[in-house]
Every structure is written in C-alpha cells, then in structure tokens.
Design a protein around this motif. Structure first.
Motif, PDB file in Angstrom:
ATOM      1  N   ASP A  62       0.833  -1.202   0.000  1.00  0.00           N
ATOM      2  CA  ASP A  62       0.000   0.000   0.000  1.00  0.00           C
ATOM      3  C   ASP A  62       0.868   1.252   0.000  1.00  0.00           C
ATOM      4  O   ASP A  62       1.732   1.426   0.874  1.00  0.00           O
ATOM      5  CB  ASP A  62      -0.918   0.027   1.218  1.00  0.00           C
ATOM      6  CG  ASP A  62      -2.011  -1.024   1.134  1.00  0.00           C
ATOM      7  OD1 ASP A  62      -1.996  -1.820   0.181  1.00  0.00           O
ATOM      8  OD2 ASP A  62      -2.876  -1.049   2.028  1.00  0.00           O
ATOM      9  N   CYS A  83      -1.226  -1.104  -4.328  1.00  0.00           N
ATOM     10  CA  CYS A  83      -2.405  -0.249  -4.357  1.00  0.00           C
ATOM     11  C   CYS A  83      -2.000   1.198  -4.090  1.00  0.00           C
ATOM     12  O   CYS A  83      -1.093   1.451  -3.289  1.00  0.00           O
ATOM     13  CB  CYS A  83      -3.420  -0.690  -3.306  1.00  0.00           C
ATOM     14  SG  CYS A  83      -4.036  -2.372  -3.549  1.00  0.00           S
ATOM     15  N   LEU A 107      -3.228   4.636  -2.542  1.00  0.00           N
ATOM     16  CA  LEU A 107      -4.224   5.135  -1.603  1.00  0.00           C
ATOM     17  C   LEU A 107      -4.200   6.660  -1.559  1.00  0.00           C
ATOM     18  O   LEU A 107      -3.143   7.268  -1.369  1.00  0.00           O
ATOM     19  CB  LEU A 107      -3.955   4.602  -0.193  1.00  0.00           C
ATOM     20  CG  LEU A 107      -4.448   3.188   0.137  1.00  0.00           C
ATOM     21  CD1 LEU A 107      -3.799   2.133  -0.757  1.00  0.00           C
ATOM     22  CD2 LEU A 107      -4.188   2.862   1.607  1.00  0.00           C
ATOM     23  N   TYR A 153      -7.515   3.166  -3.755  1.00  0.00           N
ATOM     24  CA  TYR A 153      -8.190   3.011  -2.464  1.00  0.00           C
ATOM     25  C   TYR A 153      -8.024   4.294  -1.647  1.00  0.00           C
ATOM     26  O   TYR A 153      -7.451   5.273  -2.119  1.00  0.00           O
ATOM     27  CB  TYR A 153      -7.618   1.810  -1.698  1.00  0.00           C
ATOM     28  CG  TYR A 153      -7.991   0.484  -2.314  1.00  0.00           C
ATOM     29  CD1 TYR A 153      -9.187  -0.152  -1.985  1.00  0.00           C
ATOM     30  CD2 TYR A 153      -7.156  -0.122  -3.247  1.00  0.00           C
ATOM     31  CE1 TYR A 153      -9.539  -1.363  -2.559  1.00  0.00           C
ATOM     32  CE2 TYR A 153      -7.489  -1.339  -3.832  1.00  0.00           C
ATOM     33  CZ  TYR A 153      -8.685  -1.957  -3.482  1.00  0.00           C
ATOM     34  OH  TYR A 153      -9.027  -3.148  -4.059  1.00  0.00           O
ATOM     35  N   TYR A 174     -13.848   1.671  -0.231  1.00  0.00           N
ATOM     36  CA  TYR A 174     -12.484   1.834  -0.714  1.00  0.00           C
ATOM     37  C   TYR A 174     -11.462   2.009   0.414  1.00  0.00           C
ATOM     38  O   TYR A 174     -10.266   2.073   0.150  1.00  0.00           O
ATOM     39  CB  TYR A 174     -12.395   3.053  -1.642  1.00  0.00           C
ATOM     40  CG  TYR A 174     -13.112   2.875  -2.957  1.00  0.00           C
ATOM     41  CD1 TYR A 174     -12.555   2.124  -3.982  1.00  0.00           C
ATOM     42  CD2 TYR A 174     -14.366   3.450  -3.175  1.00  0.00           C
ATOM     43  CE1 TYR A 174     -13.203   1.965  -5.187  1.00  0.00           C
ATOM     44  CE2 TYR A 174     -15.030   3.303  -4.381  1.00  0.00           C
ATOM     45  CZ  TYR A 174     -14.446   2.546  -5.383  1.00  0.00           C
ATOM     46  OH  TYR A 174     -15.099   2.391  -6.583  1.00  0.00           O
ATOM     47  N   ARG A 219      -8.819   1.329   2.922  1.00  0.00           N
ATOM     48  CA  ARG A 219      -7.863   0.219   3.049  1.00  0.00           C
ATOM     49  C   ARG A 219      -6.852   0.469   4.175  1.00  0.00           C
ATOM     50  O   ARG A 219      -6.137  -0.439   4.584  1.00  0.00           O
ATOM     51  CB  ARG A 219      -7.156   0.025   1.710  1.00  0.00           C
ATOM     52  CG  ARG A 219      -6.324  -1.225   1.590  1.00  0.00           C
ATOM     53  CD  ARG A 219      -5.815  -1.403   0.159  1.00  0.00           C
ATOM     54  NE  ARG A 219      -4.732  -2.364   0.105  1.00  0.00           N
ATOM     55  CZ  ARG A 219      -4.871  -3.663  -0.123  1.00  0.00           C
ATOM     56  NH1 ARG A 219      -6.082  -4.161  -0.318  1.00  0.00           N
ATOM     57  NH2 ARG A 219      -3.832  -4.460  -0.159  1.00  0.00           N
TER      58      ARG A 219
END
Length: 282
Positions: free
Chosen positions: A110, A147, A149, A173, A199, A201
């Motif tokens: 992330d 991902c 964010l 996210y 969404y 996370r």
C-alpha cells in the motif's frame, strides 16, 4: 484491528532507534512516512528490511511524499500540493513511482499520498489531465502488485469517488484520515464513509476542529478532544467489514507527541473493543 503509529524515514541513521522505541511501547505496526527520494536506495531498503524483521514490525503502508513546494492552507495549497499543479506534476509522478518501487523492495503493498485540491468541476480541463497522471502512477503500482491510496483531506468525498471512476484502475483506495476531512472543512468522517467506505484500506486516527476562517485549516487536537466521533467512525467501519490497521498520527514534535499517542491508543482500543468485541483481538 492493529493499532500502530507513523514513523518518519528521511535517512537511515536513527531508524533502528525508532523501531526499538516502537517495540518498547508495544507497537508492532506502523506507516513508514518518507519525503526524501534521495533515501529510497537499494542499500537503505536492505537495511530497513533487516531492521523490520529484527524488531518484528509490520509496515501497513508507505506514505510517499514528493518534491517541490507544499503549503498546507486553502490558498497556496491549491498551487503546490500533490499532482494537481501542472508545473510539478511530471516530477511528482516520478517521485511516486520511485517511492512505490522502494516500498516494493520492502514487501509493502500500500502506497499513500496526498493528491492535492482535485478540481470539483469534472469539466475543468485540469481534472481530466490530473486523472491521466493518477492513472500513470496507478498502472505503475499495479505492475508491482501494489495499491495507490488517496489520503483524505483536500478533496470532497464525492470528488475523490469521481476521480476513481474516471481513472478506472482497480487498485485505487482510500487512506481515511479521520481529522483531515474536518480540518479541511470537507466532511464528517463517519458520513464520508457512506460515499467511499468500500475503498478504505488504511486509516489515520487523528482528531481536530473545523476551520474558522477561509485561509487556514482547522486546528489538530489530541484524539478525543476534537470533532471526530470515533465511536461513529468505527461503528460504520465495522458495518463495512473493515478489520485492518489503525495508525495513530499526531502531528506535533517533542515529548508531548509520544504522550498523546499512548493516551490515544488506550482511548481507541476501548472503543474498538466495545464495537468489535472478540474480533478486535483477532
């Protein structure tokens, strides 16, 4: 529900002490926050990976900063923050991709950042070009299995949602900063979850007050002393099935920072235990 805190990484010297202090205070997770691309080297990645294994610390996300000016207010912030300002955009695309590659070497999936004051008008030419820039970064991260964010703050919840729809990748996210939505006067965090809740996370647990003038953000406060209704936030997160990391962020310096973080952990844990019950210790 793992409660951790933020750890700043600007240079490798001193990182072992920071991780040792985390463990000393019984934290085993953190977000690694870095605004210094010069520190994102293979050598530093190797050292950090060893230290994280040694101290058994999980990094829930890499908070990736970018180069160039940054003004955290409603006027100059429009011109300086994130990928929105065209004059800094290409440089910051490269920063985010480089930071993501560094995080990938640490096994971090992330990557979090502030995107800036995203235009609320979808017909604003800067909105479409901004979304193209986000797509470039998101597609780079996707190749790493990562991902991207958006940390809440400068944009309204529906503007963020509109951007996700326009970009169209499946690895976008939200890093919900509970205070930022209030500090920027954009939303109540519990209600904002009705817009982008699915969404979320990762999470910054932070508190603060609404703005009192049109130039400056609202004031951050210790958790429990501001306008964030953490019981309502965690109730909504539980309904959404969120059962992941909670990262305390207290943006002050000095010994009071640690005092506030430790008191915040107790405050948050009591609420989490009440709402999540046995799940809280899973």
């Amino acid at each position: 529900m793992k409660i951790g805190t933020c750890v700043n990484f600007s240079e490798i010297n001193g990182m072992e002490k920071k991780f040792a202090q985390l463990r000393e205070h019984n934290f085993d997770s953190c977000q690694l926050v870095s605004w210094n691309p010069a520190a994102w080297t293979d050598e530093n990645a190797s050292i950090l990976k060893t230290l994280l294994e040694q101290y058994q610390i999980t990094v829930s996300a890499f908070w990736c900063g970018w180069t160039g000016p940054a003004a955290w207010n409603f006027y100059d912030g429009q011109l300086t923050l994130g990928l929105v300002p065209v004059e800094y955009r290409q440089m910051r695309i490269e920063n985010l991709c480089d930071g993501a590659d560094f995080a990938h070497k640490l096994g971090i999936t992330d990557v979090v950042t502030h995107m800036g004051f995203i235009p609320e008008n979808p017909y604003d030419p800067n909105f479409s070009s901004f979304c193209i820039a986000v797509r470039t970064v998101a597609e780079h991260l996707k190749k790493n299995g990562q991902c991207l964010l958006f940390e809440t703050g400068q944009e309204t919840p529906v503007t963020m949602l509109r951007c996700f729809e326009a970009v169209g990748t499946d690895n976008l996210y939200v890093n919900l900063d509970t205070a930022n939505l209030i500090l920027y006067g954009k939303a109540n965090p519990a209600d904002a979850l009705d817009v982008f809740g699915k969404y979320v996370r990762n999470l910054h647990a932070k508190d603060g007050c609404y703005p009192t003038n049109g130039h400056e953000l609202g004031a951050e406060t210790p958790i429990g002393q501001g306008k964030v209704d953490f019981r309502a936030v965690f109730t909504k997160l539980h309904e959404l099935g969120y059962n992941s990391y909670v990262t305390i962020e207290r943006e002050i310096d000095g010994p009071q920072q640690l005092t506030d973080i430790l008191e915040s952990r107790t405050y948050l844990q009591n609420i989490i235990d009440e709402i999540y019950g046995e799940e809280a210790s899973c």
